[in-house]
Design a protein around this motif. Structure first.
Motif, PDB file in Angstrom:
ATOM      1  N   TRP A  12      -0.572  -2.325  -5.057  1.00 15.70           N
ATOM      2  CA  TRP A  12      -0.867  -3.511  -4.085  1.00 15.70           C
ATOM      3  C   TRP A  12      -1.679  -3.094  -2.892  1.00 15.70           C
ATOM      4  O   TRP A  12      -1.801  -3.926  -2.060  1.00 15.70           O
ATOM      5  N   HIS A  13      -2.331  -2.055  -2.979  1.00 15.43           N
ATOM      6  CA  HIS A  13      -3.403  -1.608  -1.761  1.00 15.43           C
ATOM      7  C   HIS A  13      -4.305  -0.648  -2.441  1.00 15.43           C
ATOM      8  O   HIS A  13      -3.781   0.742  -2.664  1.00 15.43           O
ATOM      9  N   LEU A  14      -5.493  -0.842  -2.653  1.00 11.36           N
ATOM     10  CA  LEU A  14      -6.530   0.068  -3.494  1.00 11.36           C
ATOM     11  C   LEU A  14      -7.900  -0.012  -2.949  1.00 11.36           C
ATOM     12  O   LEU A  14      -8.270  -1.213  -2.897  1.00 11.36           O
ATOM     13  N   HIS A  15      -8.519   0.894  -2.676  1.00  9.92           N
ATOM     14  CA  HIS A  15      -9.784   1.129  -2.371  1.00  9.92           C
ATOM     15  C   HIS A  15     -10.730   1.646  -3.629  1.00  9.92           C
ATOM     16  O   HIS A  15     -10.562   2.467  -4.205  1.00  9.92           O
ATOM     17  N   LEU A  16     -11.495   0.743  -4.417  1.00  9.81           N
ATOM     18  CA  LEU A  16     -12.318   1.065  -5.485  1.00  9.81           C
ATOM     19  C   LEU A  16     -13.676   1.233  -5.223  1.00  9.81           C
ATOM     20  O   LEU A  16     -14.360   1.855  -6.084  1.00  9.81           O
ATOM     21  N   VAL A  38      -7.451  -5.430  -4.434  1.00 14.71           N
ATOM     22  CA  VAL A  38      -8.571  -4.441  -4.330  1.00 14.71           C
ATOM     23  C   VAL A  38      -9.302  -4.868  -2.814  1.00 14.71           C
ATOM     24  O   VAL A  38      -9.139  -6.136  -2.454  1.00 14.71           O
ATOM     25  N   MET A  39      -9.261  -3.832  -1.967  1.00 13.03           N
ATOM     26  CA  MET A  39      -9.606  -3.911  -0.632  1.00 13.03           C
ATOM     27  C   MET A  39     -11.118  -4.300  -0.452  1.00 13.03           C
ATOM     28  O   MET A  39     -11.939  -3.892  -1.423  1.00 13.03           O
ATOM     29  N   PRO A  40     -11.518  -5.114   0.511  1.00 16.34           N
ATOM     30  CA  PRO A  40     -12.901  -5.597   0.332  1.00 16.34           C
ATOM     31  C   PRO A  40     -13.678  -5.194   1.591  1.00 16.34           C
ATOM     32  O   PRO A  40     -14.620  -5.682   1.835  1.00 16.34           O
ATOM     33  N   CYS A  97      -5.944 -12.305   1.877  1.00 21.08           N
ATOM     34  CA  CYS A  97      -7.052 -11.924   2.755  1.00 21.08           C
ATOM     35  C   CYS A  97      -6.665 -10.695   3.562  1.00 21.08           C
ATOM     36  O   CYS A  97      -5.279 -10.704   4.017  1.00 21.08           O
ATOM     37  N   LYS A  98      -7.643  -9.878   4.116  1.00 23.30           N
ATOM     38  CA  LYS A  98      -7.131  -8.713   4.714  1.00 23.30           C
ATOM     39  C   LYS A  98      -7.722  -8.857   6.062  1.00 23.30           C
ATOM     40  O   LYS A  98      -8.864  -9.100   6.680  1.00 23.30           O
ATOM     41  N   LEU A  99      -6.780  -8.474   7.115  1.00 24.82           N
ATOM     42  CA  LEU A  99      -6.960  -8.355   8.448  1.00 24.82           C
ATOM     43  C   LEU A  99      -7.428  -7.064   8.772  1.00 24.82           C
ATOM     44  O   LEU A  99      -6.401  -6.060   9.003  1.00 24.82           O
ATOM     45  N   GLU A 172       0.602  -3.292   5.554  1.00 25.02           N
ATOM     46  CA  GLU A 172      -0.080  -2.303   4.598  1.00 25.02           C
ATOM     47  C   GLU A 172       0.262  -0.883   5.194  1.00 25.02           C
ATOM     48  O   GLU A 172       0.107  -0.655   6.337  1.00 25.02           O
ATOM     49  N   HIS A 173       0.466  -0.011   4.097  1.00 26.72           N
ATOM     50  CA  HIS A 173       0.521   1.301   4.457  1.00 26.72           C
ATOM     51  C   HIS A 173       1.396   1.756   5.783  1.00 26.72           C
ATOM     52  O   HIS A 173       0.849   2.336   6.745  1.00 26.72           O
ATOM     53  N   ILE A 174       2.600   1.322   5.787  1.00 27.78           N
ATOM     54  CA  ILE A 174       3.367   1.646   6.984  1.00 27.78           C
ATOM     55  C   ILE A 174       3.621   3.016   7.255  1.00 27.78           C
ATOM     56  O   ILE A 174       3.682   3.869   6.045  1.00 27.78           O
ATOM     57  N   THR A 245      -1.018   2.419  -2.945  1.00 24.53           N
ATOM     58  CA  THR A 245      -1.374   3.727  -2.666  1.00 24.53           C
ATOM     59  C   THR A 245      -2.425   3.720  -1.457  1.00 24.53           C
ATOM     60  O   THR A 245      -2.521   4.879  -0.973  1.00 24.53           O
ATOM     61  N   ASP A 246      -3.208   2.968  -1.050  1.00 22.65           N
ATOM     62  CA  ASP A 246      -4.413   3.039  -0.357  1.00 22.65           C
ATOM     63  C   ASP A 246      -5.160   4.245  -0.601  1.00 22.65           C
ATOM     64  O   ASP A 246      -5.859   4.809   0.052  1.00 22.65           O
ATOM     65  N   SER A 247      -5.305   4.427  -1.854  1.00 23.72           N
ATOM     66  CA  SER A 247      -6.097   5.445  -2.726  1.00 23.72           C
ATOM     67  C   SER A 247      -7.604   5.053  -1.908  1.00 23.72           C
ATOM     68  O   SER A 247      -8.082   4.020  -2.201  1.00 23.72           O
TER      69      SER A 247
HETATM   70 ZN    ZN Z   1      -6.501   1.031   2.896  1.00 26.76          ZN
END
Ligand code: ZN
Ligand code: DOR
Length: 343
Positions: A12-16, A38-40, A97-99, A172-174, A245-247
């Motif tokens: 539920w949180h990924l950088h590709l 997918v993070m923008p 949406c990502k803040l 996200e990613h606490i 993951t915030d990979s």
């Molecule tokens: Zn991230």
């Protein structure tokens, strides 16, 4: 227990990223995750429906035949058009949406300078049931980097939740006990993702015995007691905490630098790392909820129908991935992990 079969998980949180990096990293996620938010934060960021659709097509091409669905997000800016966001959601292209507070992290320069500027879009999102995904750190130079998440809760998140009582929010990613308590107290419309790395590292892992750039990410890992609070939170089995993951891959020279980039590339080992953590916590039976059920429930989606099997089979993680190309150092590089995905 030597094997574990669970519903196919989602991230539920990924950088590709994009281009050659996307080609390399997308299959590492698709090998075991069914979907990913997918993070923008590309350059330029994904701020339109057309850009999200085109990026989704590039991701689909990069994963090839693997069954994987990218769930797209828009990057909020001070001047984002609420109509564009609403159209993207209605057309099923944008899921959230990502803040990014402007300046908080990688490629966040065009992020939001003051949340008041996006009140019109937040109002629209609340009405539609579109989740807001939050990078929860203030950027005030006066605030110590280890306090930036806690201060964000008080200064930004609490007033925003109060102003928009129907807005669904994922913190996200606490990284702190404060965020665990805040999310637990926050009602059903508030949830949090927890990374594999924040469940395993604290700030000593970054700074003791020499600086470890591959352990550096944002929000930065905190004191051990905060890591213990995150571990305790996921061990409760609460549906408010789920896998993200915030990979975040950066090439080795960009990490091993006088001004190294923030981000830990965990995709190739993420599920195995979470399994190890849950095993250590004596709650492997709760991995499925965290990895495969709580996220879809929050987003209003069905869990994946397929399953995935992990086996207790110690294996060593490579030191480097694609050394002649993208040159990535994965999370757990050179370490032995207990669990392996077998099918
Ligand atoms: Zn991230
Ligand atoms: O460590 C991080 N890396 N944190 C973020 O918020 C962004 C990410 C990235 O894009 O590299």
């Amino acid at each position: 227990m030597d094997t574990l079969t669970i519903r196919r998980p989602d991230d539920w949180h990924l950088h590709l990223r994009d281009g050659a990096m996307l080609e390399l990293v997308a299959p590492a996620t698709a090998r075991c995750f069914g979907r990913a938010i997918v993070m923008p934060n590309l350059v330029p960021p994904v701020t339109t429906v057309a850009a999200a659709r085109a990026y989704r097509d590039r991701i689909r091409a990069a994963v090839g035949d693997q069954p994987f669905e990218p769930l797209m997000t828009a990057y909020l800016t001070d001047t984002i058009d609420p109509e564009e966001i609403a159209r993207g959601f209605e057309e099923g292209v944008l899921r959230a949406c990502k803040l990014y507070p402007a300046g908080a992290t990688t490629n966040s320069d065009r992020g939001v300078s003051d949340v008041a500027r996006i009140h019109p879009v937040l109002e629209r999102m609340a009405a539609m049931g579109m989740p807001l995904l939050v990078h929860g750190e203030v950027v005030d130079a006066e605030v110590d980097i280890f306090d930036r998440e806690k201060v964000f809760l008080e200064r930004v998140l609490a007033p925003t939740l109060e102003r928009f009582p129907d807005l669904k929010v994922v913190l996200e990613h606490i990284t702190t006990a404060d965020s665990v308590a805040f999310v637990e107290a926050g009602g059903d419309r508030l949830a949090a993702t927890v990374t594999a790395h924040h469940l395993r590292i604290d700030r000593n892992d970054i700074l003791v015995g020499g600086i470890k750039p591959h352990m550096y990410c944002l929000p930065v890992a905190k004191r051990r007691r905060h890591k213990e609070a995150l571990r305790a939170a996921v061990a409760t089995g609460s549906p408010k905490f789920f896998l993200g993951t915030d990979s975040a891959p950066h090439a080795r020279p960009a990490k091993e630098s006088a001004c190294g980039c923030a981000g830990i590339y965990s995709a190739p080992v993420a599920l195995e790392s979470y399994a190890q953590t849950f095993d250590e916590l004596g709650c492997l039976d709760r991995l499925e909820g965290f990895a495969s059920l709580h996220g879809p429930a929050f987003y209003g989606l069905e869990p994946n129908a397929e399953t995935i099997t992990l086996e207790r089979a110690p294996h060593r993680v490579p030191e480097r991935i694609d050394p002649e190309g993208q040159d990535l150092t994965p999370f757990h590089a050179g370490e032995e992990l207990t669990w392996r995905v077998v099918a």
